[in-house]
Design a protein around this motif. Structure first.
Motif, short mmCIF file in Angstrom:
data_model
loop_
_atom_site.label_atom_id
_atom_site.label_comp_id
_atom_site.label_asym_id
_atom_site.label_seq_id
_atom_site.Cartn_x
_atom_site.Cartn_y
_atom_site.Cartn_z
N ALA A 267 0.94 -1.33 -0.03
CA ALA A 267 0.06 -0.02 -0.09
C ALA A 267 0.95 1.18 0.00
O ALA A 267 0.57 2.40 -0.38
N MET A 268 2.38 1.13 0.31
CA MET A 268 2.93 2.46 0.31
C MET A 268 3.69 2.52 -0.99
O MET A 268 4.77 2.96 -1.19
N LYS A 269 2.98 1.71 -2.16
CA LYS A 269 3.41 1.86 -3.48
C LYS A 269 4.86 1.28 -3.57
O LYS A 269 5.84 1.51 -4.37
N VAL A 270 4.93 -0.13 -3.24
CA VAL A 270 6.23 -0.86 -3.62
C VAL A 270 5.78 -1.86 -4.57
O VAL A 270 4.81 -2.35 -4.67
N GLU A 271 6.75 -1.84 -5.68
CA GLU A 271 6.59 -2.54 -6.69
C GLU A 271 6.87 -3.97 -6.92
O GLU A 271 6.53 -4.80 -7.40
N MET A 272 7.98 -4.27 -6.14
CA MET A 272 8.71 -5.38 -6.22
C MET A 272 8.88 -5.97 -4.60
O MET A 272 9.17 -4.96 -3.64
#
Length: 320
Positions: free
Chosen positions: A97-102
């Motif tokens: 939810a903190m915009k981590v892609e991997m």
């Protein structure tokens, strides 16, 4: 590479393994440059979620991500909400939810990476799950073997040690047999899985027999906790019967490599003179691990839809 996740070598095709190894060669050259960095993953955030203690693997993934210009978030269970009872899914979903892609996941439960991959949108890389697999370790091992021996097809590899409890051994067996290598595993009978031959390997209970003609001797860490489980009479007995000694190496072909995933129990798996000898490529494995993990992170992200900047970088060849 069209997969969204790297969960194990069992599921990979030989051509996919070759793609990773070939890409790693380009990134290995990057590591020898004065400026050891490329903009391949600029703007991407990668979370290293390690639910087990680790030094080499965690640092290697962190360095690989930074060499690709990605932002890195390191998560450890100590002092986290996990210690308060939060589940794996809730923890990673909050991170996502903190915009981590991997997400690079290391977990003590077999199948944790597979389970997580079905519940999150992020790419998932298995950094070791229980007694299941450790795919990037096996990939860096295959890379090291191929760089020294110029091929994987037909080479003879002897894997010595606690195969029954080793995720590294499983990933290496899957990878090596897919690439056409001949594998023999050697250990006390209590440290070999009963169905190990179904994986396409030979078994031996005698070290000298397993070493005969080996071009790679791959030692596994003897997990000291196994002694408490009654698998071994003593560490001294194991070292006497299965520990690699200088006289063993003297009987092997001159190109034979000595490998170990670390950490090593010196004096148990091998004598000091063997570990520090000219056949040892153990430290080279560590360096190659950064290149392999750069390749894995890059290829997984490049395979996603909607990443024109990365696809353009691939076309221009500006990563190597």
């Amino acid at each position: 590479m069209k997969r969204r996740h790297l969960l194990g070598l069992r599921e990979l095709e030989p051509l996919e393994i070759l793609e990773i190894l070939d890409s790693a060669r380009s990134f290995r050259e990057v590591l020898d440059r004065p400026i050891k960095k490329v903009p391949a993953l600029r703007g991407i955030t990668i979370c290293n979620a390690f639910f087990e203690p680790s030094t080499r693997t965690r640092v290697s993934f962190e360095l690989a991500a930074k060499r690709l210009s990605a932002d890195v978030l390191n998560f450890a269970t100590t002092g986290s909400s996990v210690s308060k009872g939060e589940t794996l899914i809730d923890t990673v979903r909050n991170i996502e939810a903190m915009k981590v892609e991997m997400v690079v996941l290391r977990h003590g439960s077999s199948g944790a990476a597979q389970f997580l991959s079905t519940h999150v949108k992020a790419n998932v890389v298995n950094a070791g799950d229980g007694q299941h697999e450790h795919p990037t370790q096996a990939l860096l091992d295959l890379y090291t073997m191929r760089e020294h021996l110029s091929r994987l097809q037909g080479i003879r590899v002897a894997i010595i040690g606690d195969v029954a409890h080793s995720r590294v051994a499983r990933s290496n067996i899957w990878g090596l047999t897919k690439m056409g290598a001949k594998v023999v595993v050697c250990a006390p009978q209590t440290l070999l899985p009963p169905d190990i031959q179904s994986l396409g390997v030979k078994t031996s209970y005698r070290l000298e027999e397993a070493l005969d003609g080996a071009q790679v001797v791959y030692l596994l860490r003897l997990q000291r906790e196994r002694q408490d489980g009654g698998y071994l009479p003593s560490l001294r007995e194991y070292a006497r019967t299965f520990g690699l000694k200088v006289e063993h190496l003297e009987q092997l072909p001159p190109e034979t490599l000595l490998m170990h995933p670390g950490p090593m129990n010196r004096g148990v798996e091998a004598e000091n003179a063997v570990v520090d000898g000219h056949r040892s490529v153990i430290l080279e494995q560590v360096t190659n691990g950064v290149a392999i993990r750069m390749a894995v992170l890059f290829l997984l992200w490049a395979g996603r839809e909607g990443t024109p900047a990365v696809r353009e970088m691939l076309r221009e060849g500006s990563v190597g």
